[in-house]
Enzyme design. Structure first.
Site, PDB file in Angstrom:
ATOM      1  N   ASP A 165       0.831  -1.361  -0.127  1.00  5.81           N
ATOM      2  CA  ASP A 165      -0.078   0.153   0.083  1.00  5.81           C
ATOM      3  C   ASP A 165       0.754   1.224  -0.054  1.00  5.81           C
ATOM      4  O   ASP A 165       0.602   2.229  -0.868  1.00  5.81           O
ATOM      5  CB  ASP A 165      -0.905  -0.010   1.134  1.00  5.81           C
ATOM      6  CG  ASP A 165      -1.810  -1.137   1.223  1.00  5.81           C
ATOM      7  OD1 ASP A 165      -1.524  -2.094   0.717  1.00  5.81           O
ATOM      8  OD2 ASP A 165      -2.885  -1.088   1.987  1.00  5.81           O
ATOM      9  N   GLU A 395       1.578  -9.458  11.548  1.00  6.92           N
ATOM     10  CA  GLU A 395       1.417  -9.044  10.190  1.00  6.92           C
ATOM     11  C   GLU A 395       2.674  -8.995   9.513  1.00  6.92           C
ATOM     12  O   GLU A 395       2.858  -9.438   8.366  1.00  6.92           O
ATOM     13  CB  GLU A 395       0.518  -7.939  10.031  1.00  6.92           C
ATOM     14  CG  GLU A 395      -0.011  -7.417   8.629  1.00  6.92           C
ATOM     15  CD  GLU A 395      -0.529  -6.191   8.693  1.00  6.92           C
ATOM     16  OE1 GLU A 395      -0.888  -5.564   9.902  1.00  6.92           O
ATOM     17  OE2 GLU A 395      -1.146  -5.471   7.755  1.00  6.92           O
TER      18      GLU A 395
HETATM   19  C1  DGY Z   1      -5.645  -1.489   4.347  1.00  7.72           C
HETATM   20  O1  DGY Z   1      -6.857  -1.237   4.502  1.00  7.72           O
HETATM   21  O2  DGY Z   1      -4.972  -1.244   5.134  1.00  7.72           O
HETATM   22  C2  DGY Z   1      -5.657  -2.859   3.353  1.00  7.72           C
HETATM   23  O3  DGY Z   1      -4.208  -3.093   3.180  1.00  7.72           O
HETATM   24  C3  DGY Z   1      -6.193  -2.320   2.066  1.00  7.72           C
HETATM   25  O4  DGY Z   1      -6.180  -3.566   1.303  1.00  7.72           O
END
Ligand code: DGY
Length: 429
Positions: A165, A395
């Site tokens: 992201d 994560e």
């Molecule tokens: C988030 O909401 O952080 C996700 O990575 C979007 O896919």
């Protein structure tokens, strides 16, 4: 420190607790829906102790496929108020509510592994008959909609599509996207320390793009012509390439003939002939490209190393990437930092700007093993193992301290541990 048996049991329990009835949430609260590449990776973990459940994960993922073949990046099967932006912001109008972008298509590679390893062959035959037409349509969608000019390099319209992201590789391309000016409340920073998440400036632009797709009725042609963010993402391109090759192989193994199979073969060749336009000779590295400005996104992120996993690297390029990767892997306490630790953009704890992600370690290790660098592949695997032993199933991990970051009890980390890290023979039910 937990022993091997405990780690296996905790990993299985993590998946079981994250199971919402056929699909697995990445983690409760922070990500309460079904994510595309998370689910594919998670199926590898289920495969180790419940084959039927592993295939069911994919069934739920395919249930959200659009008529044009796209498999969305998030399927909002059930409502939740712990996540933003939800289906109303995306303007979802499908049977299964969803986002309007996809995610790195590792699915076919996962299905190939599941096909090869599944002990219940009757189940495999049934699932192949059910899923193969949908899987081929998904890949045809990528090439048709995201490379309509047949350049060999698909485009991505949103940093969330990359799965990485807030990678620093997107900074310049994202800065050109207008911010939204309306007020909104993020949920992610109520679950997780803000120092481990993207900044508001990025969210303002992430949301602009979400609205842009909705305001233009998800019209592929319009979006291709006018989207203010259009990137040839080296990570997606590499994962798609590897997955398409796996899919072609899977078609042969499963004896499945699709009338457009040749289109996939042609696109594999096309990508092979154009990948070097993303190789920056001066720095001897593969970068993504901002397709709107035709400039390379010159930040060394681990996405460039996925070209090895895809088999897109020439012997002379591999000879350069191996020592680079070795110095990169040893520049932080643990390998493989998602941004090169010597980069001024490196932040070892902030989401995709530096921390370690174990599913990416797995892909990069596979790539180095394929290019005969077993030492580097082992280093990545050993570091990943140390991280879960020290910290558990987070994560992602701080590349220097090894601390767990982001969501805890995380499905894909537990799945990668079951599939890749722990000596864990498959058990059929
Ligand atoms: C988030 O909401 O952080 C996700 O990575 C979007 O896919």
């Amino acid at each position: 420190m937990n022993n091997q048996t405990d780690l296996i049991e905790i990993a299985k329990q993590t998946l079981i607790k994250n199971d919402l009835g056929g699909y697995t949430v990445p983690t409760h609260g922070l990500y309460p829906f079904q994510w595309n590449w998370d689910s594919a990776i998670t199926a590898l973990g289920w495969m180790k102790f419940d084959e039927a459940r592993a295939w069911q994960e994919l069934e739920l993922l395919f249930s959200g496929q659009w008529d044009n073949g796209m498999i969305p990046h998030v399927l909002f099967h059930k409502e939740s108020d712990t996540y933003f932006p939800g289906p109303d912001v995306w303007g979802s109008d499908k049977k299964v509510k969803s986002t309007s972008i996809s995610q790195p298509p590792v699915l076919a590679s996962v299905m190939k592994i599941m096909f090869d390893s599944c002990q219940d062959r009757a189940l495999v035959d049934q699932k192949m008959a059910e899923f193969m037409p949908k899987l081929v349509e998904y890949h045809l969608w990528w090439y048709r909609e995201r490379d309509p000019e047949q350049t060999g390099l698909v485009v991505s319209y949103h940093p969330w599509e990359s799965g990485m992201d807030n990678s620093p590789a997107w900074d310049d391309a994202l800065a050109a996207v207008p911010p939204v000016t309306w007020q909104y409340t993020r949920c992610d920073t109520t679950h997780i320390n803000a120092s481990e998440r993207p900044h508001k400036e990025e969210y303002d632009r992430f949301l602009y793009l979400v609205e842009f797709f909705k305001n233009h009725n998800f019209d592929s042609n319009y979006i291709y012509q006018h989207c203010p963010y259009k990137v040839n993402d080296i990570g997606i391109i590499a994962i798609l390439h590897k997955a398409t090759k796996d899919l072609i192989e899977l078609c042969k193994l499963a004896n499945y003939a699709h009338p457009e199979l040749q289109t996939l073969v042609d696109n594999v060749k096309l990508t092979e002939s154009s990948i070097n336009t993303l190789w920056y000779a001066e720095e001897q590295y593969f970068y993504s490209r901002n397709a709107l400005t035709d400039t390379l996104c010159k930040v060394k992120t681990n996405a460039g190393l996925l070209t090895l996993y895809a088999g897109l690297v020439s012997p002379s390029q591999a000879a350069v990437l191996k020592p680079l990767a070795k110095s990169w892997a040893t520049a932080s306490t643990y390998s493989m930092a998602s941004t090169h630790p010597k980069s001024d953009k490196y932040e070892p704890q902030r989401y995709w700007r530096g921390p370690i992600w174990l599913h990416i370690n797995w892909m990069i290790a596979e790539g180095f093993a394929d290019y005969d660098d077993i030492e580097l592949a082992d280093m990545l695997k050993n570091d990943a193992k140390h991280l879960i032993e020290k910290t558990g199933y987070y994560e992602y991990f701080h590349a220097d301290s090894g601390a767990g970051c982001g969501g805890g009890a995380f499905s894909w980390t537990a799945a990668i541990a079951l599939y890749w890290l722990l000596d864990n023979p498959a058990v059929t039910k």
